[in-house]
Design an enzyme around this catalytic site. Sequence first.
Site, mmCIF file in Angstrom:
data_model
loop_
_atom_site.group_PDB
_atom_site.id
_atom_site.type_symbol
_atom_site.label_atom_id
_atom_site.label_comp_id
_atom_site.label_asym_id
_atom_site.label_seq_id
_atom_site.Cartn_x
_atom_site.Cartn_y
_atom_site.Cartn_z
ATOM 1 N N GLN A 90 -26.224 0.973 -24.218
ATOM 2 C CA GLN A 90 -26.451 1.715 -25.467
ATOM 3 C C GLN A 90 -26.675 3.200 -25.172
ATOM 4 O OE1 GLN A 90 -29.079 0.486 -28.899
ATOM 5 N NE2 GLN A 90 -30.585 1.704 -27.805
ATOM 6 N N GLY A 99 -38.758 -0.723 -34.699
ATOM 7 C CA GLY A 99 -40.124 -1.164 -34.950
ATOM 8 C C GLY A 99 -40.549 -2.273 -34.010
ATOM 9 N N LYS A 146 -33.641 0.173 -20.557
ATOM 10 C CA LYS A 146 -33.390 -1.270 -20.659
ATOM 11 C C LYS A 146 -32.055 -1.504 -21.379
ATOM 12 C CE LYS A 146 -35.579 -4.248 -23.338
ATOM 13 N NZ LYS A 146 -34.498 -5.024 -23.988
ATOM 14 N N ASP A 147 -31.797 -0.685 -22.410
ATOM 15 C CA ASP A 147 -30.515 -0.754 -23.114
ATOM 16 C C ASP A 147 -29.581 0.278 -22.492
ATOM 17 O OD1 ASP A 147 -31.140 -2.627 -25.485
ATOM 18 O OD2 ASP A 147 -32.806 -1.235 -25.472
ATOM 19 N N HIS A 183 -41.654 1.395 -26.157
ATOM 20 C CA HIS A 183 -41.416 2.418 -27.192
ATOM 21 C C HIS A 183 -42.435 3.552 -27.055
ATOM 22 C CE1 HIS A 183 -39.951 -1.289 -29.447
ATOM 23 N NE2 HIS A 183 -38.886 -0.514 -29.469
ATOM 24 N N SER A 220 -39.795 -6.057 -24.524
ATOM 25 C CA SER A 220 -38.777 -6.143 -25.570
ATOM 26 C C SER A 220 -39.440 -6.743 -26.808
ATOM 27 C CB SER A 220 -37.642 -7.078 -25.118
ATOM 28 O OG SER A 220 -36.881 -7.501 -26.235
ATOM 29 N N VAL A 251 -40.112 -0.229 -19.021
ATOM 30 C CA VAL A 251 -41.528 -0.597 -18.871
ATOM 31 C C VAL A 251 -41.588 -2.117 -18.763
ATOM 32 C CG1 VAL A 251 -43.836 -0.483 -19.899
ATOM 33 C CG2 VAL A 251 -42.253 1.438 -20.169
ATOM 34 N N GLY A 257 -34.509 4.014 -24.162
ATOM 35 C CA GLY A 257 -34.977 3.324 -22.962
ATOM 36 C C GLY A 257 -33.811 2.869 -22.097
#
Length: 290
Positions: free
Chosen positions: A153, A31, A149-150, A37, A185, A176, A147
Amino acid sequence: MELIHTVDWMNQVARQARTDGAIVGLVPTMGALHDGHLSLVRAARDECSSVVVSVFVNPKQFGPTEDFDRYPRTLDADRAALEPLGVGHLFAPPVEEMYPSDFSSAVLVEGLSERLEGRSRPGHFRGVTTVVLKLFEIVQPSYAYFGRKDAQQARIIRQMTRDLNLDTQIVVCPIVREPDGLALSSRNSYLQGPERAAATVLHRSLAAVRERIERGERRADVLADEMRAILSAEPLSAIDYAEIVDADTFEPAMRVHGSCLAVMAVFIGSTRLIDNMLIEERDGRITCTL
Ligand code: PAF
């Protein structure tokens, strides 16, 4: 868009969609949705006939001294942001739905989960893979969107799907960024006053590494030193880690070669931010993707 709070109902809806021949895409989130996202949601909408977004602040991936209680919870705003994007279902279960009091299982991708982020945040990736496998079982998506960015993960989740023969393709979407380079983030909302400008140091240090690579530098230690020097020059920052690693193993690289990542976790004040740059060698040419 239907808002679903229970595991059973989400599971029934997803099974029916699959039976009806739908290609289901899942965008798992915690969220506090931002344009990063929403870019995942758009990618899912372009490739899938039915899109499910999950919003669940997963307690199992936060350490005891981390920001679970403080993590932004903005379900009404998230719902409003998703409504125009053609999302079929928003799955927002309460904690007891996902983890009943007798819940006692976990999923762990060994090795990869212990490096970098895993070293700084023990148990974090175990919490991530446990919840992501549950979400995959509940929603049964053909595609799931994460994404870059992680990056660690995404790599770990890809490993989990391969190891456990899961019938879900993992799609990793670009980072992004704000116009000044800061990667989007949900934790950027913690930055206070001068910390917001200071946080651009992550991007600046990656851009400096890109410039050194473009000028021909290939030694990973030299590039990592450059990154750390720029990060350390920012008075509001404290480095957790900043390294050049192999993009497959997340082990330190000696030289940039094949696919590597410049990865970092940096505190700006008390806010811990992560960022990375993908460094890929193709046909003898190196491309850096921020
Ligand atoms: O990247 C996130 O927001 C979370 O780690 C995820 C994948 C939704 C699991 O809780």
